[in-house]
Design a protein around this motif. Structure first.
Motif, PDB file in Angstrom:
ATOM      1  N   THR A 196      18.935 -21.669  33.846  1.00 28.84           N
ATOM      2  CA  THR A 196      18.364 -22.914  34.362  1.00 28.84           C
ATOM      3  C   THR A 196      16.885 -22.677  34.665  1.00 28.84           C
ATOM      4  N   PHE A 197      16.051 -23.615  34.270  1.00 29.07           N
ATOM      5  CA  PHE A 197      14.618 -23.424  34.454  1.00 29.07           C
ATOM      6  C   PHE A 197      13.951 -24.680  34.994  1.00 29.07           C
ATOM      7  N   THR A 198      12.763 -24.497  35.538  1.00 26.54           N
ATOM      8  CA  THR A 198      11.896 -25.590  35.965  1.00 26.54           C
ATOM      9  C   THR A 198      10.514 -25.369  35.375  1.00 26.54           C
ATOM     10  N   ILE A 199       9.939 -26.430  34.808  1.00 22.23           N
ATOM     11  CA  ILE A 199       8.560 -26.390  34.336  1.00 22.23           C
ATOM     12  C   ILE A 199       7.741 -27.359  35.177  1.00 22.23           C
ATOM     13  N   ASP A 200       6.700 -26.846  35.803  1.00 24.64           N
ATOM     14  CA  ASP A 200       5.767 -27.657  36.585  1.00 24.64           C
ATOM     15  C   ASP A 200       4.555 -27.929  35.698  1.00 24.64           C
ATOM     16  N   VAL A 201       4.431 -29.182  35.258  1.00 27.17           N
ATOM     17  CA  VAL A 201       3.439 -29.543  34.246  1.00 27.17           C
ATOM     18  C   VAL A 201       2.280 -30.291  34.902  1.00 27.17           C
ATOM     19  N   PRO A 202       1.066 -29.791  34.774  1.00 33.59           N
ATOM     20  CA  PRO A 202      -0.076 -30.459  35.396  1.00 33.59           C
ATOM     21  C   PRO A 202      -0.664 -31.569  34.527  1.00 33.59           C
ATOM     22  N   GLU A 259      10.939 -35.318  37.311  1.00 34.17           N
ATOM     23  CA  GLU A 259      10.406 -35.935  38.527  1.00 34.17           C
ATOM     24  C   GLU A 259       8.886 -36.009  38.399  1.00 34.17           C
ATOM     25  N   GLY A 260       8.313 -37.113  38.838  1.00 36.14           N
ATOM     26  CA  GLY A 260       6.859 -37.180  38.789  1.00 36.14           C
ATOM     27  C   GLY A 260       6.331 -38.561  39.131  1.00 36.14           C
ATOM     28  N   GLY A 261       5.031 -38.622  39.359  1.00 37.52           N
ATOM     29  CA  GLY A 261       4.367 -39.879  39.653  1.00 37.52           C
ATOM     30  C   GLY A 261       4.368 -40.223  41.124  1.00 37.52           C
ATOM     31  N   THR A 262       3.239 -40.791  41.569  1.00 39.73           N
ATOM     32  CA  THR A 262       3.115 -41.208  42.971  1.00 39.73           C
ATOM     33  C   THR A 262       2.796 -42.685  43.115  1.00 39.73           C
ATOM     34  N   ARG A 270       1.144 -34.815  37.837  1.00 33.16           N
ATOM     35  CA  ARG A 270       2.117 -33.719  37.918  1.00 33.16           C
ATOM     36  C   ARG A 270       3.493 -34.242  37.527  1.00 33.16           C
ATOM     37  N   VAL A 271       4.182 -33.479  36.701  1.00 27.78           N
ATOM     38  CA  VAL A 271       5.577 -33.758  36.356  1.00 27.78           C
ATOM     39  C   VAL A 271       6.347 -32.448  36.492  1.00 27.78           C
TER      40      VAL A 271
END
Length: 408
Positions: A196-202, A259-262, A270-271
């Motif tokens: 299982t992984f997470t990518i934090d995309v700028p 997940e993302g967006g404000t 960020r996503v």
């Protein structure tokens, strides 16, 4: 050995287990019920409650994905009259959540038999297989048995396999093991794994009216997903083991959460995406994580924005390694011979694209292991999960024959 399984008892036992909502992390009540069935079957039952703290620092610990502090283990033994090997039948008791009750034709924890199939969460994955194991040992006469049979019931398969891992560390291994996962009564001799992984995309925020002043993190995620699709294709085309290659996509990569967006009128800066990445035969979870990071880094290096603002990759949760035994292993041949002896379908050696406890017994328990059980994995985790009673019966009869085959 009794020649036929007791279909009525199988139905009752399976309905009783399915009626217990043994969500992963909450397996105490179901283990009480399994222990009672094994005692009723005449086996000597051993129970252990292993604190998670006792194994979590082990370098081979397979990880967890739900909160838990203990692992209830149930093991039962049947000793034969003659000397011989130790054979193990293993199953897990935990199930995944049922999801939307409205998507079920009957309540998921109120088992119902229709058209020869028992419906309910866990019926296929894998309480049907566990009931087959219990019925198989009921059929065995100790006077016809060489060696010993261990029936092992473990928790925590769905969130990483810490239950089987704890049992192995407690000494529960064997000369051969069958895990009764749903395989459509085929013999799974090789399976992939997953991390299982997470990518934090700028990205770069901007007002929607001048969106070209910004850089959408969502667009950047789409770019990275395309790169992962190419990586997935390369890794799958490289597979040469026939049982795995026949699956078409033995090592899938997916993004399951984003997940993302404000703000609706702001370019996303960020996503965060969570997903699953396959572990190929011959590599461990750390190797797979290196492959994943390399694919993301290579793609980022060719992207105008991401080359200067690198995505962050983290790997967490359950670590499902891969495992295999030879297609012509004695374990496969003996199971096929048992099926042939009683006129059942002959289990063909096949591969599976999912992680399972098999890899723990093979890789950490020095126990030759295959998976063979009733049900089709396409119904595991699905609404209206079910298993055909005929398959549970057939599985029990084949496994019973396999258990006594060493005394023939």
């Amino acid at each position: 050995m009794k020649s036929q399984a007791d279909r009525s008892r199988i139905e009752d036992d399976l309905a009783g287990l399915v009626s217990i909502p043994s969500l992963t992390g909450d397996e105490d009540a179901i283990q009480d019920a399994v222990a009672e069935l094994l005692i009723d079957a005449g086996l000597s039952v051993e129970r252990q409650v292993i604190a998670l703290s006792e194994i979590v620092s082990d370098p081979d610990f397979p990880g967890i994905e739900v909160d838990r502090d203990h692992l209830p283990i149930v093991a039962a033994r049947l000793k034969g009259r003659l000397p011989g090997p130790t054979r193990m039948l293993c199953g897990h008791v935990d199930v995944v959540p049922a999801g939307d009750p409205g998507s079920w034709s009957s309540p998921p924890f109120q088992p119902e038999i229709r058209d020869g199939k028992l419906y309910g969460r866990g019926a296929c994955d894998m309480k049907g297989g566990l009931v087959s194991a219990i019925e198989a040992v009921r059929m065995v006469d100790p006077e016809q048995l060489a060696g010993e049979v261990i029936v092992l019931s473990v928790p925590a398969e769905e969130d990483g396999g810490s239950g089987a891992f704890a049992a192995i560390r407690a000494g529960y291994t064997a000369d051969a093991c069958i895990i009764l996962e749903p395989t459509r009564l085929e013999a799974v001799v090789a399976h992939g794994g997953a991390i299982t992984f997470t990518i934090d995309v700028p990205g770069k925020a901007a007002h929607a009216s001048v969106r070209r002043e910004g850089v959408s993190a969502l667009d950047n995620l789409h770019y990275l997903i395309a790169a992962l699709e190419v990586d997935e294709s390369i890794r799958n085309r490289a597979e040469t083991r026939p049982e795995m290659a026949a699956l078409g996509l033995p090592y899938p990569t997916i993004i399951g959460q984003v997940e993302g967006g404000t703000w609706a009128s702001t370019v996303m800066d960020r996503v965060v995406a969570h997903g699953r990445y396959g572990v190929t035969l011959g590599q461990d979870c750390d190797d797979a994580a290196e492959d994943l990071r390399a694919a993301i880094a290579a793609a980022a290096g060719e992207h105008e924005f991401l080359a200067e603002h690198l995505p962050h990759v983290s790997v967490w949760g359950g670590r499902f390694g891969s495992a295999s035994i030879a297609s012509d292993h004695d374990l496969v041949a003996s199971l096929q011979s048992a099926a042939r002896d009683i006129g059942a379908r002959i289990p063909a050696p096949v591969g599976a694209p999912y992680g399972a406890d098999m890899r723990l017994f093979v890789n950490h328990g020095a126990t030759p292991t295959l998976m063979y059980g009733p049900g089709d994995v396409k119904w595991a985790h699905a609404a209206n999960e079910h298993v055909a009673i005929d398959e549970v019966v057939e599985c029990a009869e084949v496994v019973a024959r396999w258990l006594v085959s060493g005394a023939q």
